[in-house]
Design an enzyme around this catalytic site. Structure first.
Site, mmCIF file in Angstrom:
data_model
loop_
_atom_site.group_PDB
_atom_site.id
_atom_site.type_symbol
_atom_site.label_atom_id
_atom_site.label_comp_id
_atom_site.label_asym_id
_atom_site.label_seq_id
_atom_site.Cartn_x
_atom_site.Cartn_y
_atom_site.Cartn_z
ATOM 1 N N HIS A 191 0.815 -1.211 0.000
ATOM 2 C CA HIS A 191 0.000 0.000 0.000
ATOM 3 C C HIS A 191 0.851 1.265 0.000
ATOM 4 C CE1 HIS A 191 -3.231 -2.839 0.953
ATOM 5 N NE2 HIS A 191 -3.880 -2.035 0.142
ATOM 6 N N ARG A 298 -10.591 3.651 -2.234
ATOM 7 C CA ARG A 298 -10.125 2.983 -1.012
ATOM 8 C C ARG A 298 -10.491 3.866 0.186
ATOM 9 N NH1 ARG A 298 -5.587 1.520 -4.576
ATOM 10 N NH2 ARG A 298 -5.221 -0.734 -4.462
ATOM 11 N N ARG A 335 -15.406 1.318 -1.919
ATOM 12 C CA ARG A 335 -15.109 0.128 -1.126
ATOM 13 C C ARG A 335 -15.203 0.507 0.342
ATOM 14 N NH1 ARG A 335 -9.424 -2.807 -1.695
ATOM 15 N NH2 ARG A 335 -8.686 -1.065 -0.428
ATOM 16 N N GLU A 434 -10.572 -11.383 -3.763
ATOM 17 C CA GLU A 434 -9.143 -11.266 -3.438
ATOM 18 C C GLU A 434 -8.686 -12.352 -2.475
ATOM 19 O OE1 GLU A 434 -8.538 -7.291 -1.948
ATOM 20 O OE2 GLU A 434 -10.289 -7.383 -0.662
ATOM 21 N N ASP A 458 -4.108 -8.691 -3.557
ATOM 22 C CA ASP A 458 -4.281 -9.632 -2.460
ATOM 23 C C ASP A 458 -4.481 -11.057 -2.961
ATOM 24 O OD1 ASP A 458 -4.020 -8.387 0.095
ATOM 25 O OD2 ASP A 458 -5.749 -7.171 -0.442
ATOM 26 N N ARG A 468 2.744 -9.600 0.142
ATOM 27 C CA ARG A 468 2.929 -8.587 -0.906
ATOM 28 C C ARG A 468 3.889 -7.483 -0.486
ATOM 29 N NH1 ARG A 468 -3.131 -5.825 -0.966
ATOM 30 N NH2 ARG A 468 -2.187 -4.018 -1.949
ATOM 31 N N CYS A 505 -9.314 -4.505 -10.328
ATOM 32 C CA CYS A 505 -8.818 -3.234 -9.798
ATOM 33 C C CYS A 505 -7.464 -3.386 -9.106
ATOM 34 C CB CYS A 505 -9.832 -2.593 -8.857
ATOM 35 S SG CYS A 505 -10.203 -3.585 -7.409
HETATM 36 C C1 PEP Z 1 -6.241 -5.651 -4.334
HETATM 37 O O1 PEP Z 1 -6.066 -6.376 -3.353
HETATM 38 O O2 PEP Z 1 -5.893 -5.971 -5.493
HETATM 39 C C2 PEP Z 1 -6.857 -4.331 -4.172
HETATM 40 C C3 PEP Z 1 -7.196 -3.605 -5.216
HETATM 41 O O3 PEP Z 1 -7.030 -3.864 -2.901
HETATM 42 P P1 PEP Z 1 -5.817 -3.281 -2.032
HETATM 43 O O4 PEP Z 1 -4.639 -3.109 -2.949
HETATM 44 O O5 PEP Z 1 -6.278 -2.006 -1.448
HETATM 45 O O6 PEP Z 1 -5.611 -4.350 -1.014
HETATM 46 MG MG MG Z 2 -6.942 -5.884 -1.457
#
Ligand code: PEP
Ligand code: MG
Length: 585
Positions: A191, A298, A335, A434, A458, A468, A505
């Site tokens: 993130h 987000r 979301r 996810e 995810d 990640r 996404c």
């Molecule tokens: C994902 O997990 O691909 C996603 C878009 O949500 P985030 O990156 O905020 O976990």
């Molecule tokens: Mg995610």
């Protein structure tokens, strides 16, 4: 000159002076204070205590108003501690006797006291340890705001060199005079990386030992495309990087010209490119770069930016309304809070978790904190009156979660109705795909919701058991792993069989290497950081959808991600899709 190599995760070139931050322990530096300035330092501490107390009282009032007296009680202990002269004088004494900065003494004193409390037998006294650490943290943040030891002391653009950086620190620092980040930890879809991209700042991750090698105010260059941090660049190297930086700016301007072009493949198939929005400043960018609607907002960043205060119903309403109006005539997908995991939210977590990424995160956390969730949903359903707002649930792993959410949302709407507050009841409800359990039951989930959005960031992490954020596992974090391609195909087919909308996404959608394959797998909606829209659009306009479908089918024959990658790369470079010789029957 010295060159350090890491992972280039947010593109761009920046030249500046380094500021080192050690965050793993806590974000604190130790400065000796000259005798003549000691009393000024003491006054700085007292000012921070006064302001912190006022801020906590303000937060308490807002919490009482929005959530009731019961939850507000957690702030009382903090206020009492700040009003306790024994606590504050202990810190003052140490500033005077040790002649060091207030931040350092606050950090050491609260840690020492918390340690002692945590060893006491009485449970309610042991709990004071957490309160002490919280108060220490508030005070440190406040001191940083009124510090004379801060980034502004360094003239010119600043490059943050850190051992680790949370997404909220990246937001805070990115809005100061910071031009780039160089971090020891991190990954392509962490993130913090996503936030750096949102702020359009270069970031190199995985720079092992960087904070040991760099000294504050060292001149540095960050190349976020190549994944390089240059220390003490020579004049020639600086001049070269400066040229490249100008070049990048020129290309960015050229990309803006694609805004009016339709996102269609050569054979006329339309692919809608939507915006992922983390920070409000991206709303205008979405328009400038030609995104059609918001595919992912987000909302947890609204919370992270206000923390420790909680966003109010009016805050939610205002931002969702703004998004819906900017997205029109397309939808704005909001979301619900995806807090927990690494997006730590101490104020709402209330518990310590050994394994937070598998813990109380996303929909699990919001359903466990109904008061906080209720405030968000009230704002969201009210915002539905101002545009096409859709609600999306993060980290869904079972069908029951959707059903429980619908029950909860029904009660929230009932409440609005009985109060006579206008809202829109028929907002579309969808889920992020996810978690592998959601992907593999997509046919069952599709009966319960109006849309899916695949969160590959995810999904890769949970399907491959690869963190990640872990720079040591970057090689194993494989978007083209056959397991992923199978899941994406199954989810896409399940959605179209059920007649519901589907998009991607995760960051795969924003990558020119992977987006064509997603289209080949059947996706017609991709959501990404607004700045990536021109590059993805340009690439898709060069390709035939029919050929991409053949490519995606053939990609399914390979056993490993590198093989899929090599096949896709050579096939797309060579024109008509061919199998590599080694695999021809
Ligand atoms: C994902 O997990 O691909 C996603 C878009 O949500 P985030 O990156 O905020 O976990
Ligand atoms: Mg995610």
């Amino acid at each position: 000159m010295r060159v350090l190599r890491g992972l280039g995760v947010s593109e761009g070139i920046a030249i500046g002076k380094a500021v080192c931050i050690e965050t793993r322990v806590v974000d604190v530096y130790r400065f000796p204070i000259p005798e003549a300035e000691i009393e000024r330092e003491v006054e700085r501490l007292r000012e921070a205590v006064r302001r912190t107390e006022a801020e906590i009282r303000g937060t308490r009032r807002r919490v009482v108003r929005d959530l009731g007296e019961e939850l507000a009680g957690i702030f009382d202990a903090h206020v009492l501690m700040l009003a306790d002269s024994a606590f504050v004088e202990r810190i003052v004494d140490r500033i005077r006797s040790e002649r060091v900065n207030a931040e350092w003494v606050v950090h050491r004193t609260t840690e020492d006291l918390a340690e002692r409390f945590s060893q006491l037998d009485e449970p309610h006294l042991r709990e004071r340890a957490t309160d002490l650490l919280d108060v220490g943290r508030y005070l440190l943040r406040m001191l940083q705001g009124i510090s004379h030891h801060e980034i502004s002391e360094i003239a010119g653009p600043v490059v943050i060199v850190a051992d680790d950086l949370t997404p909220s620190d990246a937001v805070r620092l990115g809005r100061e005079r910071v031009v780039a980040f160089a971090v020891e930890s991190g990954g392509r879809t962490s993130h913090t990386t996503i936030i750096a991209r949102s702020l359009n700042l270069p970031l190199v991750a995985g720079l092992e030992g960087a904070t040991q090698l760099v000294t504050d105010a060292d001149p540095v260059v960050v190349d976020g495309g190549e994944g390089v941090l240059v220390l003490h660049p020579t004049a020639q190297v600086l001049a070269d990087y400066d040229d490249r930086r100008q070049d990048l700016r020129r290309r960015e301007q050229e990309a803006l010209a694609t805004r009016e072009l339709p996102a269609v493949t050569r054979d006329g198939v339309e692919v809608r490119l939507m915006a992922n929005i983390d920070l409000p400043e991206e709303i205008d960018e979405a328009r400038a770069f030609g995104a059609d609607g918001v595919g992912l907002y987000r909302s947890e960043f609204l919370y992270i930016e206000r923390s420790p205060a909680l966003p109010t119903e009016e805050d939610h309403l205002a931002i969702y309304r703004r998004l819906a109006e900017a997205a029109a005539p397309h939808p704005a997908v909001i979301r619900t809070y995806d807090l927990g995991g690494r997006k730590l939210a101490r104020e709402v977590m209330e518990t310590h978790e050994d394994n937070p990424v598998l813990g109380l995160r996303g929909i699990r956390l919001t359903m466990a904190r109904p008061q906080i969730f209720r405030t968000q949903l009230r704002g969201l359903y009210r915002a539905g009156l101002f545009g096409d707002v859709w609600v999306m649930l993060p980290l869904v792993s079972t069908v029951e979660e959707v059903r429980r959410f619908r029950g909860f949302a029904g009660r929230v709407m009932e409440e609005l109705r009985s109060e006579g507050v206008p809202f829109r009841p028929d907002i579309k409800v969808g889920v992020m795909i996810e978690v592998p359990s959601a992907a593999l039951t997509a046919d069952l989930l599709a009966r319960e919701v109006d849309f899916f959005s695949i969160g590959t960031n995810d999904l890769i992490q949970y399907a491959l058991a690869v963190d990640r954020n872990n720079e040591h596992l970057a090689e194993l974090y494989q978007p083209l792993h056959p397991a992923l391609l199978r899941m994406i195909r199954f989810v896409t087919e399940s959605a179209s069989a059920a007649g519901i909308e589907i998009s991607v996404c995760g960051e795969m959608a924003a990558d020119v290497r992977y987006a064509p394959l997603l289209v080949g797998l059947g996706l017609r909606r991709l959501s990404m950081s607004p700045r990536m829209v021109p590059a993805i659009k340009t690439r898709l306009r060069e390709l035939d959808c029919a050929e991409l479908e053949v490519l995606a089918r053939r990609a399914g024959d390979f056993a490993t991600a590198p093989e899929v990658e090599a096949f896709v790369r050579s096939a797309l470079a060579a024109g008509p899709v061919e199998r590599p010789t080694s695999l021809r029957e």
